[in-house]
Scaffold this motif. Structure first.
Motif: not given
Length: 351
Positions: A140-143, A155-156
């Motif tokens: 999970a996450g991104g730029r 994201n953890a």
């Protein structure tokens, strides 16, 4: 006679050398002790396979593997020809995630015949239980944005189910060892996930009144692994913290080349996977000097997983007899080849 069907994936680099050596030892220990038999099938999935087929494994690879009792893996990766994120996510991590191998276990002990870099090593023998499916290694996450305004978000993700599963595995394991579990945390600096981790640990430990517990922040715990590793038994840690601690464990043993690991499926739906920690070491591939002990110790962990604990203990005892006798590969101070070390272990098993 009990039969275990094992899927063999030598993979890349020295995996192609240490896996055959370890299989020779595994078949020998089964022959000597009797009552069990290993049926194996090898799969060529690797970076070389990727160059030929454009993928790290067959499209139906997981369907094939799910019918085996366990997967015995050598190494994955050759960044000179395939980027690491392609090779790892296309094979190793794909198997871990889709086969719900939610626990990673890695031992570290003072190994006979292997000098520890610690000035005064005590007789340490510990096991790290690492949550293996989420945590800091979540996707999970991104730029967003470009240039000086670029932002990266990672994201953890910690679920109660995943966290509790790792902790219960650690407590159950401690019952078979010295009866102590240490929790690796960082709740004084990571203000959401780590207090959550601590809360779940406090809930779980109430169900194990006979197991002693302690809690250490990860920075202090890393230092304690070096200054007093003999005080630990089972350590339960998140994905990232467990990854770091287990490399320290390999270092204080004197070589990451002997360190094994198990990726454990706890629900029985899919096979577990066993692999050494050392990686593919392409710089020494083909020289016949790769250390087979990590792969052989990995076979011992697979025996334990099958409930063949006595057989596994005998195997590790013989491996330590061989290193204590000075029959070692060059990386740990000897002059023996990969094959010579394995053959000596087989010879002593037969004695």
């Amino acid at each position: 006679m009990k039969k275990y069907n094992i899927a063999i994936i030598p993979g890349d680099g020295i995996g192609k050398e240490v896996v055959p050596a370890a299989l020779n030892v595994l078949h020998t220990v089964a022959e000597v002790h009797g009552g069990i038999q290993f049926e194996t099938k090898e799969f060529p999935w690797s970076c070389d396979y990727y160059l030929e087929h454009g993928k790290m494994m067959d499209d139906d690879g997981l369907e094939i593997l799910r019918n085996y009792h366990a997967i015995f893996l050598g190494a994955v990766g050759n960044p000179a020809i395939v980027p690491d994120h392609v090779s790892l996510w296309g094979l190793l991590i794909k198997i871990r995630r889709e086969f719900e191998q939610s626990i990673n276990i890695r031992p570290a002990k003072l190994f006979s015949g292997l000098p520890s870099p610690l000035a005064n090593p005590k007789d340490f023998d510990l096991m790290v239980v690492r949550e293996n499916s989420e945590g800091e290694y979540s996707e999970a996450g991104g730029r967003i944005h470009k240039g000086e305004d670029e932002v990266a978000i990672q994201n953890a993700v910690f679920t109660k189910k995943g966290t509790e599963r790792a902790m219960r595995y650690a407590f159950d394991l401690a019952k078979t060892r010295k009866g102590h579990v240490t929790s690796a945390t960082k709740s004084n600096g990571i203000v959401h996930s780590m207090p959550f981790w601590d809360e779940v640990f406090n809930e779980v430990k109430n169900d194990y009144p006979d197991i002693k517990t302690s809690v250490n922040h990860i920075d202090a715990l890393a230092a304690f692994f070096i200054s007093k590793p003999q005080t630990f038994d089972v350590i339960v840690a998140s994905n990232l913290f467990g990854d770091i601690l287990t490399d320290i464990g390999g270092a204080i043993m004197g070589s990451i080349g002997i360190a094994p690991a198990g990726n454990i499926n706890t629900n029985g739906k899919y096979p577990s996977m066993f692999e050494p920690v050392h990686g593919s070491a392409p710089d020494i591939y083909g020289k016949g000097i790769a250390n087979p002990i990590g792969q052989i110790w990995t076979a011992k962990m697979m025996l334990d997983h099958f409930g063949e604990v006595e057989m596994g203990e005998r195997l590790l005892q013989v491996v330590e007899e061989v290193t204590a006798a000075g029959i070692k590969t060059p990386d740990i101070g000897g002059n023996a080849t990969t094959v010579e070390v394995a053959e000596e272990i087989c010879k002593r098993l037969k004695q």
